[in-house]
Every structure is written in C-alpha cells, then in structure tokens.
Design a protein around this motif. Structure first.
Motif, PDB file in Angstrom:
ATOM      1  N   GLN A  69       0.840  -1.195   0.000  1.00  0.00           N
ATOM      2  CA  GLN A  69       0.000   0.000   0.000  1.00  0.00           C
ATOM      3  C   GLN A  69       0.874   1.244   0.000  1.00  0.00           C
ATOM      4  N   ILE A  70       0.414   2.281  -0.703  1.00  0.00           N
ATOM      5  CA  ILE A  70       1.125   3.561  -0.718  1.00  0.00           C
ATOM      6  C   ILE A  70       0.236   4.616  -0.066  1.00  0.00           C
ATOM      7  N   PHE A  71       0.777   5.286   0.944  1.00  0.00           N
ATOM      8  CA  PHE A  71       0.074   6.393   1.591  1.00  0.00           C
ATOM      9  C   PHE A  71       0.834   7.678   1.287  1.00  0.00           C
ATOM     10  N   LEU A  72       0.103   8.654   0.762  1.00  0.00           N
ATOM     11  CA  LEU A  72       0.691   9.948   0.428  1.00  0.00           C
ATOM     12  C   LEU A  72       0.208  10.979   1.444  1.00  0.00           C
ATOM     13  N   GLY A  73       1.149  11.686   2.056  1.00  0.00           N
ATOM     14  CA  GLY A  73       0.786  12.643   3.092  1.00  0.00           C
ATOM     15  C   GLY A  73       1.487  13.974   2.914  1.00  0.00           C
ATOM     16  N   GLN A  74       0.975  14.965   3.613  1.00  0.00           N
ATOM     17  CA  GLN A  74       1.589  16.288   3.581  1.00  0.00           C
ATOM     18  C   GLN A  74       1.371  16.993   4.922  1.00  0.00           C
ATOM     19  N   VAL A  75       2.420  17.657   5.391  1.00  0.00           N
ATOM     20  CA  VAL A  75       2.349  18.469   6.612  1.00  0.00           C
ATOM     21  C   VAL A  75       2.697  19.896   6.232  1.00  0.00           C
ATOM     22  N   THR A  76       1.844  20.828   6.635  1.00  0.00           N
ATOM     23  CA  THR A  76       2.078  22.243   6.344  1.00  0.00           C
ATOM     24  C   THR A  76       1.995  23.056   7.637  1.00  0.00           C
ATOM     25  N   TRP A  77       2.681  24.177   7.648  1.00  0.00           N
ATOM     26  CA  TRP A  77       2.609  25.080   8.798  1.00  0.00           C
ATOM     27  C   TRP A  77       2.934  26.501   8.340  1.00  0.00           C
ATOM     28  N   PHE A 164       5.285  13.565   1.812  1.00  0.00           N
ATOM     29  CA  PHE A 164       5.942  12.275   2.023  1.00  0.00           C
ATOM     30  C   PHE A 164       5.061  11.137   1.532  1.00  0.00           C
ATOM     31  N   ALA A 165       5.694  10.025   1.236  1.00  0.00           N
ATOM     32  CA  ALA A 165       4.986   8.815   0.813  1.00  0.00           C
ATOM     33  C   ALA A 165       5.571   7.624   1.544  1.00  0.00           C
ATOM     34  N   ILE A 166       4.680   6.735   1.950  1.00  0.00           N
ATOM     35  CA  ILE A 166       5.063   5.534   2.690  1.00  0.00           C
ATOM     36  C   ILE A 166       4.564   4.317   1.938  1.00  0.00           C
ATOM     37  N   VAL A 167       5.430   3.349   1.738  1.00  0.00           N
ATOM     38  CA  VAL A 167       5.011   2.069   1.168  1.00  0.00           C
ATOM     39  C   VAL A 167       4.980   1.049   2.303  1.00  0.00           C
ATOM     40  N   LEU A 168       3.779   0.584   2.616  1.00  0.00           N
ATOM     41  CA  LEU A 168       3.632  -0.459   3.634  1.00  0.00           C
ATOM     42  C   LEU A 168       3.533  -1.808   2.939  1.00  0.00           C
ATOM     43  N   ARG A 169       4.332  -2.743   3.390  1.00  0.00           N
ATOM     44  CA  ARG A 169       4.334  -4.080   2.819  1.00  0.00           C
ATOM     45  C   ARG A 169       3.743  -5.066   3.826  1.00  0.00           C
TER      46      ARG A 169
END
Length: 212
Positions: A69-77, A164-169
């Motif tokens: 699975q790929i989760f795409l995230g973003q943090v802003t401030w 950022f992007a995370i690949v969960l296996r």
C-alpha cells in the motif's frame, strides 16, 4: 558570631546557585513559540503508484508490489515570526495498532535539501515525555535496544509544505522482532501523524498530534 555569619553566607550562596541553575534550565528548555503559532495541519490518503510518482517527479519514488500500500501525506505550517536559529522539527508517522513506524519514507518539501529521513535516537526522549507517542523510541529486544522505524527530520521552518509517501508491505512471519516496522494492510485512520519541535541543543520543546 563570625562562624555563624559565614555559615549563613555559605547557605545563601548555595541557594542562589541552585536557583540560578533551575532558572537556566527553565529558560533553556522554554519553547520560543507554541504549536498554535504554526497552525500546522496534516493530510494522508491511500493512493496508487501513478499518483505517488507524480508527487515526487522528477525524484524517484519507491515502487510498490503486490499486496503493498502507498500512503501519500503532507504536513504544512505557517512560518513563525521570529524563528529560532538552529531549531528543527520531526514529523513522525506511527501505526496506532502495533505502535510501529514505517521502515522507509520518501520525502520532499519546498526546500528539498532541508528534509531527510532516517532513524533518530532523539525520539527516545520524546516517547518518555508523551505517552501517546509510545513506540517511536528504540525497542528492547533480548536485552538490546533497536530502532527500525524511520522519521522525517526537517531542519528549516521554511521547508513547509513537507510531502511524504510511505510504502507499507505485508508483514513477513520470519521477520525478527527487532526489524519489525508498520505493515499492510492498513487504513489511513490507523496512522497517527505528529509534529515535534526540537531546540538547537536537542531540547524537546513540544509534540503536537496533527492527524488521527
């Protein structure tokens, strides 16, 4: 009388020294601003390979395989009005079900040279201070301490937004416990995102839960 006066002076000097030391520690660990100044937000969603590749182009994005699975995230401030020289942030992602972090994270930002990913022993202190972040520090396995998860290190307040992007296996049953990381399948709501403010001398200023 002289002996008594000398004793009183010595006691006063000790009290002043202790008070001065406590005052310096308070000042040294006092945040230059609170999380409300940054008004930070975070987003996270499950995406396909094409969407992840587009977010990181022309950089190379890690490729997902069957069951991944790929989760795409973003943090802003928002930039603080008077940023402190030498301060930094950590962005952590934590699977609330297992208290494990991702093993690898792709990251970029408005200033790509100001973000990096890796293991960070500083998180041990953060975990001790914030119980809701239990799992981000090193884990004890068979008498030794291990840190297999990754965190995002942001060295500039001007790096927002951080993408950022995370690949969960899928978890492999043969994986040693000291190498365990967050695994698939997961929902976006399972993954907590936090922003941590760090002082120039490694002070833990504060941690803010941004999502989940």
């Amino acid at each position: 009388m002289r002996q008594r006066a000398s004793l009183i002076i010595a006691v006063v000097m000790v009290l002043v020294a202790v008070g001065g030391s406590a005052g310096w520690r308070w000042w040294h660990n006092r945040p230059p601003y609170g999380p409300e100044v940054l008004a930070a937000t975070a987003t996270l969603s499950l995406v396909d390979q094409a969407a992840a590749d587009a977010a990181f182009s022309p950089s190379t994005m890690e490729q997902a395989g069957d069951g991944d699975q790929i989760f795409l995230g973003q943090v802003t401030w928002s930039r603080p009005p008077d940023p402190q020289s030498g301060s930094s942030f950590r962005v952590v992602v934590l699977d609330k079900r297992t208290r494990l972090m991702p093993g690898f994270i792709n990251v970029t930002s408005a200033r790509p040279d100001e973000v990096a990913v890796g293991a960070d022993g500083f998180l041990d202190r953060v975990e001790k201070r914030y119980s809701w972040l239990q799992g981000i520090g090193a884990r004890e396995v068979n008498g030794a301490y291990w840190s297999s998860g990754s965190t995002i290190v942001v060295s500039s307040v001007d790096a927002s937004p951080v993408t950022f992007a995370i690949v969960l296996r899928p978890a492999h049953p043969a994986t040693p416990p000291e190498q365990a990381v967050a695994s698939a399948p997961a929902a976006a709501s399972d993954l907590l995102i936090a922003l941590i403010s760090v002082g120039p001398d490694g002070q833990v200023y504060w941690a803010q839960r941004l999502l989940n």
